[in-house]
Design an enzyme around this catalytic site. Sequence first.
Site, short mmCIF file in Angstrom:
data_model
loop_
_atom_site.label_atom_id
_atom_site.label_comp_id
_atom_site.label_asym_id
_atom_site.label_seq_id
_atom_site.Cartn_x
_atom_site.Cartn_y
_atom_site.Cartn_z
CG LEU A 110 27.72 34.02 30.40
CD1 LEU A 110 27.81 33.01 31.54
CD2 LEU A 110 29.05 34.73 30.21
CG ASP A 111 30.13 32.87 23.84
OD1 ASP A 111 30.41 31.81 24.42
OD2 ASP A 111 30.99 33.72 23.54
CG LEU A 112 27.17 26.85 22.25
CD1 LEU A 112 25.83 26.35 22.76
CD2 LEU A 112 27.38 26.41 20.80
#
Length: 303
Positions: A110-112
Amino acid sequence: MDKNDTPEGDRIAKVLARAGVASRREAERMIEDGRVKVNGTRIFSPALNVTQKDRITVDGAPLAAPEPARLWLYHKPAGLVTSASDEKGRKTVFDELPDDLPRVMSVGRLDLNSEGLLLLTNDGELKRRLELPSTGWLRRYRVRINGSVSEEKLDRLRRGISVEGVDYQPMQVTFDRQQGANAWLTIGLREGKNREIRRVMAALEVTVNRLIRVSYGPFQIGNLQPGEVEEIRPKVLREQLGESDGPKVQRRRPDGSPGARPAVRGGGKDGPRGPGGARKQAAKAQPGRGAPSGGRGPKPPKR
């Protein structure tokens, strides 16, 4: 090739992954970097089969016997990086996990700025299995966008869309409600390319300002709170993998203390604070079929 000519054992990278050293791909890089020895000889190619009789060391340490494969649900807060380390010095999810958790790897990323369900495992082979496109598990997201989109535009996503030369497979898309300047959608996809939802929504000329993953295949975030970790029962894991009792679910807060099961929660004025709805260990859907109907995660907040 005659089956009698097939080398005994398993590929070295697979053995390292099964022991929880790293994913198979990462193990191959470790081998190429000369960090692995077999029977005292440093190897540089993963094209080697080994058996239980072989002595394997990684960075000089003997390879531990593999533990049973385990799987955890983790509610990733926004603002954490999913990689094991970050060149910019930002905090990672692994910095925030309970200290008594064994070495784990994330299943996908999951991105930032994304939040929600992240699967964690101690087994590199299980990680690889759950990430393979052939597994076909649906990942479902609650998506808040700035602006609004017509059903005609959303049909582009349902048919499959190409953005800057990258083809994205058809998605399951439901428009849930408009809330002032924002709208809430539920999006299901099986492929999960890098920043896929943000990129396709940008192609529709809207911006994603909140992205919450609420399920990964049969596993749902339910009412797991940000930062909490919950282990899947071994029996449930085997059933969902199509394999045929184990310890009860253990929930822990980020500080490692036992976490009480929170009550069902709804959304606040800024959107769903926790993915309301009773948590289930796994959907009743058959393995590989995704979450059941009605298991879409938090309802959009009321004004």
